[in-house]
Design a protein around this motif. Structure first.
Motif, PDB file in Angstrom:
ATOM      1  N   VAL A 139       0.731  -1.199   0.065  1.00 50.14           N
ATOM      2  CA  VAL A 139       0.151   0.102  -0.015  1.00 50.14           C
ATOM      3  C   VAL A 139       0.955   1.216   0.043  1.00 50.14           C
ATOM      4  O   VAL A 139       0.529   2.331  -0.788  1.00 50.14           O
ATOM      5  N   ALA A 140       1.965   1.231   0.855  1.00 49.22           N
ATOM      6  CA  ALA A 140       2.766   2.351   0.826  1.00 49.22           C
ATOM      7  C   ALA A 140       3.642   2.604  -0.416  1.00 49.22           C
ATOM      8  O   ALA A 140       3.940   3.700  -1.105  1.00 49.22           O
ATOM      9  N   ALA A 141       3.778   1.443  -1.191  1.00 47.78           N
ATOM     10  CA  ALA A 141       4.161   1.764  -2.722  1.00 47.78           C
ATOM     11  C   ALA A 141       3.143   2.226  -3.775  1.00 47.78           C
ATOM     12  O   ALA A 141       3.747   3.195  -4.540  1.00 47.78           O
ATOM     13  N   LEU A 142       2.090   2.094  -3.420  1.00 46.73           N
ATOM     14  CA  LEU A 142       1.034   2.553  -4.218  1.00 46.73           C
ATOM     15  C   LEU A 142       0.523   4.024  -3.973  1.00 46.73           C
ATOM     16  O   LEU A 142       0.549   4.964  -4.730  1.00 46.73           O
ATOM     17  N   PHE A 143       0.864   4.545  -2.646  1.00 46.98           N
ATOM     18  CA  PHE A 143       0.577   5.655  -1.990  1.00 46.98           C
ATOM     19  C   PHE A 143       1.687   6.054  -0.990  1.00 46.98           C
ATOM     20  O   PHE A 143       1.496   5.847   0.158  1.00 46.98           O
ATOM     21  N   PRO A 144       2.738   6.742  -1.403  1.00 46.16           N
ATOM     22  CA  PRO A 144       4.086   6.605  -0.886  1.00 46.16           C
ATOM     23  C   PRO A 144       3.436   7.894   0.404  1.00 46.16           C
ATOM     24  O   PRO A 144       4.180   7.708   1.524  1.00 46.16           O
ATOM     25  N   ARG A 145       2.672   8.818   0.303  1.00 49.01           N
ATOM     26  CA  ARG A 145       2.570   9.830   1.217  1.00 49.01           C
ATOM     27  C   ARG A 145       1.550   9.007   2.534  1.00 49.01           C
ATOM     28  O   ARG A 145       1.835   9.596   3.444  1.00 49.01           O
TER      29      ARG A 145
ATOM     30  N   ILE B 106      -5.352   9.336  -7.718  1.00 45.28           N
ATOM     31  CA  ILE B 106      -6.286   8.316  -7.375  1.00 45.28           C
ATOM     32  C   ILE B 106      -6.579   7.245  -8.853  1.00 45.28           C
ATOM     33  O   ILE B 106      -6.406   6.509  -8.849  1.00 45.28           O
ATOM     34  N   TRP B 107      -6.621   8.226  -9.896  1.00 46.74           N
ATOM     35  CA  TRP B 107      -6.811   7.583 -11.227  1.00 46.74           C
ATOM     36  C   TRP B 107      -5.657   6.955 -11.626  1.00 46.74           C
ATOM     37  O   TRP B 107      -5.757   5.776 -12.152  1.00 46.74           O
ATOM     38  N   GLU B 108      -4.524   7.524 -11.194  1.00 46.13           N
ATOM     39  CA  GLU B 108      -3.432   6.694 -11.555  1.00 46.13           C
ATOM     40  C   GLU B 108      -3.381   5.409 -10.780  1.00 46.13           C
ATOM     41  O   GLU B 108      -2.431   4.413 -11.373  1.00 46.13           O
ATOM     42  N   ALA B 109      -3.483   5.295  -9.665  1.00 50.34           N
ATOM     43  CA  ALA B 109      -3.510   4.238  -8.928  1.00 50.34           C
ATOM     44  C   ALA B 109      -4.551   3.105  -9.500  1.00 50.34           C
ATOM     45  O   ALA B 109      -4.053   1.927  -9.268  1.00 50.34           O
ATOM     46  N   ILE B 110      -5.663   3.530  -9.762  1.00 51.72           N
ATOM     47  CA  ILE B 110      -6.614   2.453 -10.379  1.00 51.72           C
ATOM     48  C   ILE B 110      -6.152   2.141 -11.560  1.00 51.72           C
ATOM     49  O   ILE B 110      -6.220   0.795 -11.668  1.00 51.72           O
ATOM     50  N   ALA B 111      -5.519   2.718 -12.323  1.00 55.52           N
ATOM     51  CA  ALA B 111      -4.809   2.238 -13.649  1.00 55.52           C
ATOM     52  C   ALA B 111      -3.591   1.240 -13.462  1.00 55.52           C
ATOM     53  O   ALA B 111      -3.477   0.263 -14.110  1.00 55.52           O
ATOM     54  N   GLN B 112      -2.844   1.488 -12.249  1.00 57.49           N
ATOM     55  CA  GLN B 112      -1.952   0.412 -11.945  1.00 57.49           C
ATOM     56  C   GLN B 112      -2.742  -0.593 -11.319  1.00 57.49           C
ATOM     57  O   GLN B 112      -1.923  -1.638 -11.787  1.00 57.49           O
TER      58      GLN B 112
ATOM     59  N   GLN C 155     -10.368   5.931 -19.920  1.00 57.35           N
ATOM     60  CA  GLN C 155      -8.980   5.551 -19.951  1.00 57.35           C
ATOM     61  C   GLN C 155      -8.777   4.302 -19.180  1.00 57.35           C
ATOM     62  O   GLN C 155      -7.870   3.597 -19.478  1.00 57.35           O
ATOM     63  N   VAL C 156      -9.573   3.859 -18.342  1.00 52.58           N
ATOM     64  CA  VAL C 156      -9.292   2.845 -17.296  1.00 52.58           C
ATOM     65  C   VAL C 156     -10.282   1.684 -17.686  1.00 52.58           C
ATOM     66  O   VAL C 156     -10.039   0.463 -17.133  1.00 52.58           O
ATOM     67  N   CYS C 157     -11.596   1.870 -17.801  1.00 53.68           N
ATOM     68  CA  CYS C 157     -12.666   0.786 -17.928  1.00 53.68           C
ATOM     69  C   CYS C 157     -12.818   0.286 -19.192  1.00 53.68           C
ATOM     70  O   CYS C 157     -12.438   0.678 -20.290  1.00 53.68           O
ATOM     71  N   ASP C 158     -13.032  -1.066 -19.076  1.00 54.94           N
ATOM     72  CA  ASP C 158     -13.426  -1.868 -20.237  1.00 54.94           C
ATOM     73  C   ASP C 158     -14.792  -1.729 -20.732  1.00 54.94           C
ATOM     74  O   ASP C 158     -15.007  -1.727 -21.995  1.00 54.94           O
ATOM     75  N   ARG C 159     -15.714  -1.803 -19.725  1.00 51.07           N
ATOM     76  CA  ARG C 159     -17.069  -1.614 -20.112  1.00 51.07           C
ATOM     77  C   ARG C 159     -17.765  -0.610 -18.989  1.00 51.07           C
ATOM     78  O   ARG C 159     -17.116  -0.334 -18.068  1.00 51.07           O
ATOM     79  N   ALA C 160     -19.118  -0.436 -19.485  1.00 53.51           N
ATOM     80  CA  ALA C 160     -19.873   0.297 -18.490  1.00 53.51           C
ATOM     81  C   ALA C 160     -21.184  -0.149 -18.713  1.00 53.51           C
ATOM     82  O   ALA C 160     -21.843  -0.937 -19.454  1.00 53.51           O
ATOM     83  N   THR C 161     -21.817   0.085 -17.556  1.00 52.88           N
ATOM     84  CA  THR C 161     -23.229  -0.366 -17.443  1.00 52.88           C
ATOM     85  C   THR C 161     -24.144   1.087 -16.636  1.00 52.88           C
ATOM     86  O   THR C 161     -23.488   1.592 -15.956  1.00 52.88           O
ATOM     87  N   ILE C 162     -25.138   1.312 -17.516  1.00 56.36           N
ATOM     88  CA  ILE C 162     -25.780   2.636 -17.101  1.00 56.36           C
ATOM     89  C   ILE C 162     -27.071   2.362 -16.602  1.00 56.36           C
ATOM     90  O   ILE C 162     -27.776   1.350 -17.024  1.00 56.36           O
ATOM     91  N   LEU C 163     -27.348   2.901 -15.335  1.00 59.51           N
ATOM     92  CA  LEU C 163     -28.819   2.751 -14.570  1.00 59.51           C
ATOM     93  C   LEU C 163     -29.555   4.082 -14.848  1.00 59.51           C
ATOM     94  O   LEU C 163     -28.957   5.212 -14.848  1.00 59.51           O
ATOM     95  N   GLU C 164     -30.731   3.886 -14.881  1.00 61.55           N
ATOM     96  CA  GLU C 164     -31.922   4.990 -14.793  1.00 61.55           C
ATOM     97  C   GLU C 164     -32.899   4.524 -14.438  1.00 61.55           C
ATOM     98  O   GLU C 164     -33.507   3.520 -14.544  1.00 61.55           O
ATOM     99  N   ARG C 165     -33.254   5.281 -13.184  1.00 62.39           N
ATOM    100  CA  ARG C 165     -34.506   4.967 -12.253  1.00 62.39           C
ATOM    101  C   ARG C 165     -34.366   3.607 -11.747  1.00 62.39           C
ATOM    102  O   ARG C 165     -35.372   2.976 -11.850  1.00 62.39           O
ATOM    103  N   GLY C 166     -33.314   3.098 -11.426  1.00 65.99           N
ATOM    104  CA  GLY C 166     -33.163   1.657 -10.874  1.00 65.99           C
ATOM    105  C   GLY C 166     -33.345   0.532 -11.832  1.00 65.99           C
ATOM    106  O   GLY C 166     -33.402  -0.495 -11.177  1.00 65.99           O
ATOM    107  N   LYS C 167     -33.153   0.848 -12.913  1.00 65.43           N
ATOM    108  CA  LYS C 167     -33.009  -0.152 -13.784  1.00 65.43           C
ATOM    109  C   LYS C 167     -31.707   0.018 -15.189  1.00 65.43           C
ATOM    110  O   LYS C 167     -31.302   1.132 -15.144  1.00 65.43           O
ATOM    111  N   THR C 168     -31.040  -1.102 -15.309  1.00 62.90           N
ATOM    112  CA  THR C 168     -30.013  -1.176 -16.361  1.00 62.90           C
ATOM    113  C   THR C 168     -30.646  -0.740 -17.675  1.00 62.90           C
ATOM    114  O   THR C 168     -31.478  -1.496 -18.134  1.00 62.90           O
ATOM    115  N   VAL C 169     -30.096   0.183 -18.317  1.00 62.08           N
ATOM    116  CA  VAL C 169     -30.695   0.926 -19.610  1.00 62.08           C
ATOM    117  C   VAL C 169     -29.767   0.850 -20.715  1.00 62.08           C
ATOM    118  O   VAL C 169     -29.950   0.920 -21.874  1.00 62.08           O
TER     119      VAL C 169
END
Length: 228
Positions: free
Chosen positions: A112-118, A168-174, A195-209
């Motif tokens: 974890v320290a290697a991912l977030f040195p601070r 944070i985005w760089e950590a997700i990509a890593q 830049q980091v996601c392969d797929r997307a799922t979109i919700l609208e009013r509690g449903k996958t659309v």
């Protein structure tokens, strides 16, 4: 191979229905964006996966039915959550936060320290003395210390300064490039998600659309289903 499958999932807060028909799949090593306007059911979907609220429908993780499990049991199966709003243990130090729910595996304090040195620099500080961005790093690190097979990040960059958002985005990509961990990301930034996601799922009013590859998410679709 599908690691997580939600099919025809419905959920309520008491008598108030929140999810009506959510369908979501995440394969091993896949990064999926869970998208939608505010109030459309994204965080509620996360709560059903983590077994924080009851739900009906098909909820399968690594071949096991989640529907009858408690939240602690879902976590033990390998579902790690970075909750909206960070929710660090304010009076504990950085190190104490990280080890509070740690489990044996490749993710330890050194990694974890290697991912977030601070965080290593702040390891003896209490969480309530950290900046918002540093607290978010603690929240991500804490989830990783459970050594999850699926990591869920619910608005992990919300309200952060641009330079911290980028970290944070760089950590997700890593994580994507170096670990093969399956990840669900909830965020409003289409550019970074793309830049980091392969797929997307979109919700609208509690449903996958909509569900598909990020490359198929056109500006017309995003404007119609996500835009204000």
């Amino acid at each position: 191979m599908s690691l997580l499958t939600l099919q025809n999932v419905k959920a309520s807060y008491g008598s108030s229905k929140a999810l009506f028909d959510v369908n979501l799949t995440v394969s091993e090593g896949e990064v999926v964006a869970l998208m939608g306007r505010n109030g459309m059911g994204k965080s509620t979907t996360v709560k059903t996966i983590c077994r924080m609220i009851p739900a009906s429908g098909k909820l399968i993780f690594d071949g096991q039915d989640l529907s009858s499990l408690g939240s602690h049991q879902a976590a033990r199966l390998g579902i790690g959550l970075v909750p909206e709003g960070r929710r660090c243990f304010a009076d504990l130090t950085v190190t104490e936060n990280l080890v509070a729910a740690s489990r044996h595996g490749p993710w330890d304090l050194a990694r974890v320290a290697a991912l977030f040195p601070r965080l290593d620099e702040r390891k003896h500080q209490r969480a309530n003395t950290l900046s918002g961005g540093e607290q978010q790093m603690v929240a991500v690190g804490r989830a990783l210390m459970t050594n999850p097979r699926l990591l869920i990040l619910d608005e992990a960059t919300e309200g952060l300064a641009p330079i911290i958002r980028q970290e944070i985005w760089e950590a997700i990509a890593q994580l994507k490039n170096e670990t093969g961990m399956a990840i669900i990301v909830i965020d409003k930034s289409l550019a970074e998600l793309g830049q980091v996601c392969d797929r997307a799922t979109i919700l609208e009013r509690g449903k996958t659309v909509w569900d598909g590859a990020m490359t198929d998410l056109t500006s017309d679709i995003s404007e119609r289903l996500i835009g204000v």
